[in-house]
Enzyme design. Structure first.
Site, PDB file in Angstrom:
ATOM      1  N   ASP A  67       0.853  -1.182   0.000  1.00  0.00           N
ATOM      2  CA  ASP A  67       0.000   0.000   0.000  1.00  0.00           C
ATOM      3  C   ASP A  67       0.895   1.240   0.000  1.00  0.00           C
ATOM      4  O   ASP A  67       1.542   1.529   0.989  1.00  0.00           O
ATOM      5  CB  ASP A  67      -0.887  -0.063   1.248  1.00  0.00           C
ATOM      6  CG  ASP A  67      -1.565   1.256   1.545  1.00  0.00           C
ATOM      7  OD1 ASP A  67      -1.762   2.038   0.596  1.00  0.00           O
ATOM      8  OD2 ASP A  67      -1.900   1.481   2.722  1.00  0.00           O
ATOM      9  N   ASP A 119      -4.562 -10.574 -15.119  1.00  0.00           N
ATOM     10  CA  ASP A 119      -5.645 -11.510 -14.870  1.00  0.00           C
ATOM     11  C   ASP A 119      -6.896 -10.978 -15.571  1.00  0.00           C
ATOM     12  O   ASP A 119      -7.343  -9.866 -15.277  1.00  0.00           O
ATOM     13  CB  ASP A 119      -5.867 -11.528 -13.346  1.00  0.00           C
ATOM     14  CG  ASP A 119      -6.449 -12.817 -12.839  1.00  0.00           C
ATOM     15  OD1 ASP A 119      -7.259 -13.399 -13.562  1.00  0.00           O
ATOM     16  OD2 ASP A 119      -6.109 -13.214 -11.713  1.00  0.00           O
ATOM     17  N   ASP A 131      -9.107 -16.085 -16.050  1.00  0.00           N
ATOM     18  CA  ASP A 131      -9.875 -16.574 -14.904  1.00  0.00           C
ATOM     19  C   ASP A 131     -10.953 -17.562 -15.356  1.00  0.00           C
ATOM     20  O   ASP A 131     -11.608 -17.334 -16.384  1.00  0.00           O
ATOM     21  CB  ASP A 131     -10.526 -15.350 -14.218  1.00  0.00           C
ATOM     22  CG  ASP A 131     -11.147 -15.698 -12.884  1.00  0.00           C
ATOM     23  OD1 ASP A 131     -10.427 -16.204 -12.015  1.00  0.00           O
ATOM     24  OD2 ASP A 131     -12.359 -15.459 -12.712  1.00  0.00           O
ATOM     25  N   GLU A 163      -6.896 -20.594 -16.027  1.00  0.00           N
ATOM     26  CA  GLU A 163      -7.366 -21.210 -14.796  1.00  0.00           C
ATOM     27  C   GLU A 163      -8.486 -22.164 -15.200  1.00  0.00           C
ATOM     28  O   GLU A 163      -9.570 -21.729 -15.585  1.00  0.00           O
ATOM     29  CB  GLU A 163      -7.893 -20.186 -13.795  1.00  0.00           C
ATOM     30  CG  GLU A 163      -8.197 -20.894 -12.476  1.00  0.00           C
ATOM     31  CD  GLU A 163      -9.169 -20.167 -11.567  1.00  0.00           C
ATOM     32  OE1 GLU A 163      -9.118 -20.414 -10.358  1.00  0.00           O
ATOM     33  OE2 GLU A 163      -9.984 -19.363 -12.052  1.00  0.00           O
ATOM     34  N   HIS A 174      -4.100 -17.161  -3.946  1.00  0.00           N
ATOM     35  CA  HIS A 174      -5.024 -16.319  -3.184  1.00  0.00           C
ATOM     36  C   HIS A 174      -6.344 -17.043  -2.906  1.00  0.00           C
ATOM     37  O   HIS A 174      -7.184 -16.522  -2.193  1.00  0.00           O
ATOM     38  CB  HIS A 174      -5.282 -15.006  -3.947  1.00  0.00           C
ATOM     39  CG  HIS A 174      -6.054 -15.227  -5.211  1.00  0.00           C
ATOM     40  ND1 HIS A 174      -5.511 -15.840  -6.320  1.00  0.00           N
ATOM     41  CD2 HIS A 174      -7.339 -14.952  -5.534  1.00  0.00           C
ATOM     42  CE1 HIS A 174      -6.426 -15.923  -7.268  1.00  0.00           C
ATOM     43  NE2 HIS A 174      -7.542 -15.392  -6.824  1.00  0.00           N
ATOM     44  N   ASP A 175      -6.534 -18.223  -3.512  1.00  0.00           N
ATOM     45  CA  ASP A 175      -7.764 -18.990  -3.286  1.00  0.00           C
ATOM     46  C   ASP A 175      -7.571 -20.150  -2.306  1.00  0.00           C
ATOM     47  O   ASP A 175      -8.507 -20.907  -2.062  1.00  0.00           O
ATOM     48  CB  ASP A 175      -8.273 -19.583  -4.619  1.00  0.00           C
ATOM     49  CG  ASP A 175      -8.844 -18.521  -5.541  1.00  0.00           C
ATOM     50  OD1 ASP A 175      -9.311 -17.482  -5.041  1.00  0.00           O
ATOM     51  OD2 ASP A 175      -8.822 -18.735  -6.770  1.00  0.00           O
TER      52      ASP A 175
HETATM   53  O1  TEU Z   1     -11.291 -18.897  -8.986  1.00  0.00           O
HETATM   54  C1  TEU Z   1     -12.205 -19.897  -9.354  1.00  0.00           C
HETATM   55  C2  TEU Z   1     -12.674 -20.599  -8.165  1.00  0.00           C
HETATM   56  O2  TEU Z   1     -13.303 -20.070  -7.303  1.00  0.00           O
HETATM   57  C3  TEU Z   1     -12.269 -21.978  -8.031  1.00  0.00           C
HETATM   58  O3  TEU Z   1     -12.178 -22.310  -6.683  1.00  0.00           O
HETATM   59  C4  TEU Z   1     -13.285 -22.859  -8.696  1.00  0.00           C
HETATM   60  O4  TEU Z   1     -14.520 -22.712  -8.059  1.00  0.00           O
HETATM   61  C5  TEU Z   1     -12.858 -24.297  -8.596  1.00  0.00           C
HETATM   62  O5  TEU Z   1     -11.621 -24.410  -9.171  1.00  0.00           O
HETATM   63  C6  TEU Z   1     -13.843 -25.186  -9.313  1.00  0.00           C
HETATM   64  O6  TEU Z   1     -13.359 -26.483  -9.373  1.00  0.00           O
HETATM   65  C7  TEU Z   1     -11.195 -17.709  -9.673  1.00  0.00           C
HETATM   66  C8  TEU Z   1     -10.393 -16.710  -8.868  1.00  0.00           C
HETATM   67  O7  TEU Z   1      -9.094 -17.211  -8.680  1.00  0.00           O
HETATM   68  C9  TEU Z   1     -11.104 -16.441  -7.585  1.00  0.00           C
HETATM   69  O8  TEU Z   1     -10.386 -15.595  -6.728  1.00  0.00           O
HETATM   70  C10 TEU Z   1     -12.453 -15.823  -7.924  1.00  0.00           C
HETATM   71  O9  TEU Z   1     -13.201 -15.678  -6.745  1.00  0.00           O
HETATM   72  C11 TEU Z   1     -13.244 -16.681  -8.905  1.00  0.00           C
HETATM   73  O10 TEU Z   1     -12.446 -17.124  -9.995  1.00  0.00           O
HETATM   74  C12 TEU Z   1     -14.372 -15.899  -9.501  1.00  0.00           C
HETATM   75  O11 TEU Z   1     -13.879 -14.910 -10.364  1.00  0.00           O
END
Ligand code: TEU
Length: 520
Positions: free
Chosen positions: A18, A95, A192, A249, A307-308
């Site tokens: 930040d 992204d 994404d 992704e 981050h997930d």
């Molecule tokens: O992530 C997709 C996501 O949420 C995955 O956990 C998905 O549900 C899983 O792989 C299904 O098998 C992306 C981003 O990385 C995440 O931060 C976002 O919240 C999401 O998309 C929605 O944009």
């Protein structure tokens, strides 16, 4: 290809650095830390969405694809970031969220106005709920809208409205978006949830099935017939620009599904959740995963945190730094593209939300809501939600551990610093720190063709030890990693020692040893 030669670093923008003092990471903050990243040996950064957004889901809810969110900076900051990164030899991938927009996006604001609105078919509307599809953030995926007395479809939160990709106008709009950012000299795109695009409206009449735990199996709402063609069109469009790295992704842990999306006319690589999602270290299984991945995918991605997810040091290592180093070593030695998640390199650990009011992750909040309605028990709902709460890895980088620990929403501090009070300066200067381990291994990888391009000669597991041999142009490297705390006498080490996490005095494999030998 350049992306095989470098180590990537994922930046979760709201929590990185930040520069303005409002508690939220920003683009200038990244510029401030480029020297840090360069010192670490990073060759590419993936930045999570920075577009104008209400940030219901940390920016994965885009309101305007052509604007930088004011809290993150301005277009000048973005141009400067690209320039400054390139000066240091750092590639930048952005992204792009093509599957859905924010409900505040002008297309949706228009779309919901009337059945005859020109933007109506940009999204997916139905008079009645046509199927049982659930949102990936729990609960129904259909939201009622009283303006036109119809339901719209959202695979994630109700503020993230899914686009209708069977509508050629949507595709055209998105090609415009893609060209806008490629013209800004970015080096690649992380798409994404790209296998979620709704390209086939014919499938909306089918219900998803349930597995034996009564959880929904997402059969019809992802990997739809026609998706590969749509991705091919997107990929072919990007070929007008040179040397662009396309990372997808693909929400799946299944290797054959992941592999379907890779190819000359498809994506260069996908995020390998079959590795990234493991939640327990069993040495034998890990070796098997590497072998299976290698059979299915030519050049995978390698990560244990994003981050997930929770942080691997907490999830897989019980906060044991010695084991965390061995796993970092594995990620940097195995064949594939390593993605380090911000903070892992300084040993940051999981943050555990203390109450409902302490949760920021929209997925966790939605789940809490659904659970609480069922069990009316706050403590139990919090406990269940915390299993998958994405806040765990989203606390701010500990650049200044004495500063108040703000999260990414203005004025709402995370409660306490638990597990995350790290002295970055000390990490940088201490030769035995996590940072120093990452740094010296990245340095070796950056200059070593076997580590970048080598094929596996063997992956062998014995007790807690995995040995890997990789070869490129007749040159071989042997990597020995002990994921356990006992000495192992059974492996013969030969060759010239290139890297070692320990002082090695004998031919035994020491507890948590990680070493690399050049075989003669
Ligand atoms: O992530 C997709 C996501 O949420 C995955 O956990 C998905 O549900 C899983 O792989 C299904 O098998 C992306 C981003 O990385 C995440 O931060 C976002 O919240 C999401 O998309 C929605 O944009």
């Amino acid at each position: 290809m350049w992306y095989k030669e470098i180590v990537f670093y994922e930046i979760y923008l709201p929590s990185f650095q930040d520069s303005s003092g409002n508690g939220i990471g920003d683009l200038k903050g990244i510029i401030n830390k480029l020297d840090y990243l360069s010192d670490l040996g990073i060759g590419g950064i993936w930045i999570t969405p920075f577009y104008k957004s209400p940030k219901v889901d940390g920016g994965y809810d885009v309101e305007d694809y052509y604007k930088i969110d004011e809290e993150y900076g301005c277009m000048d900051d973005f141009d400067k970031l690209i320039n400054e990164a390139h000066k240091r030899g750092i590639k930048v991938i952005v992204d792009l969220v093509l599957n859905h927009t924010s409900d505040k996006h002008k297309w949706f604001v228009e779309s919901r106005k009337s059945l005859a609105n020109p933007y109506r078919d940009y999204y997916i509307w139905n008079k009645k709920i046509p199927n049982n599809w659930e949102s990936f953030f729990t609960g129904t995926s259909w939201e009622y809208d009283n303006q036109t007395d119809e339901y719209y479809y959202h695979a994630f939160s109700k503020e993230q409205v899914c686009l209708n990709w069977s509508n050629p106008k949507v595709k055209k709009e998105m090609f415009k978006v893609i060209s806008f950012w490629l013209n800004k000299k970015i080096d690649g795109i992380r798409f994404d949830v790209i296998n979620f695009l709704k390209v086939n409206m014919g499938l909306f009449k089918y219900d998803n099935t349930q597995n034996e735990n009564k959880e929904q199996e997402h059969i019809y709402d992802m990997n739809q017939d026609g998706i590969l063609n749509t991705i091919k069109e997107i990929v072919s469009f990007t070929k007008k620009w040179d040397n662009i790295f396309l990372l997808g992704e693909i929400g799946s842990e299944d290797l054959s599904t992941l592999n379907k999306y890779i190819g000359d006319d498809l994506l260069d690589a996908v995020l390998n959740f079959n590795i990234g999602s493991i939640n327990k270290i069993e040495t034998y299984k890990l070796a098997e995963i590497l072998k299976e991945t290698n059979k299915a995918i030519d050049y995978p991605t390698l990560f244990f945190t994003s981050h997930d997810t929770s942080r691997y040091i907490s999830r897989l290592c019980d906060n044991n730094h010695d084991l965390a180093k061995v796993l970092a070593g594995l990620m940097l030695f195995a064949k594939g593209i390593p993605f380090i998640y911000q903070g892992d390199e300084i040993g940051m650990t999981d943050y555990i939300s203390k109450s409902l009011y302490d949760i920021k992750d929209i997925r966790a909040l939605t789940k809490y809501d659904v659970l609480y309605k069922l069990n009316k028990n706050e403590e139990l709902s919090l406990k269940l939600v915390n299993n998958t709460n994405r806040d765990k890895s989203r606390t701010p980088m500990q650049w200044d551990r004495d500063k108040k620990n703000y999260g990414f929403s203005v004025g709402t501090p995370w409660i306490g610093n638990e597990g995350n009070s790290i002295d970055v300066e000390h990490q940088i200067s201490d030769k035995s720190s996590m940072f120093s381990f990452y740094k010296s291994l990245i340095k070796l990888r950056n200059s070593n063709l076997v580590m970048q391009y080598g094929d596996y000669v063997s992956i062998i597991n014995h007790q807690d030890v995995i040995t890997i041999i990789r070869e490129h142009n007749g040159e071989q490297l042997l990597c020995i990693m002990n994921l356990g705390n006992t000495q192992n006498k059974s492996i013969n080490k030969e060759g010239v020692l290139l890297f070692s996490s320990l002082k090695i005095g004998s031919n035994n494999v020491e507890p948590y040893e990680f070493s690399i030998y050049h075989l003669q």
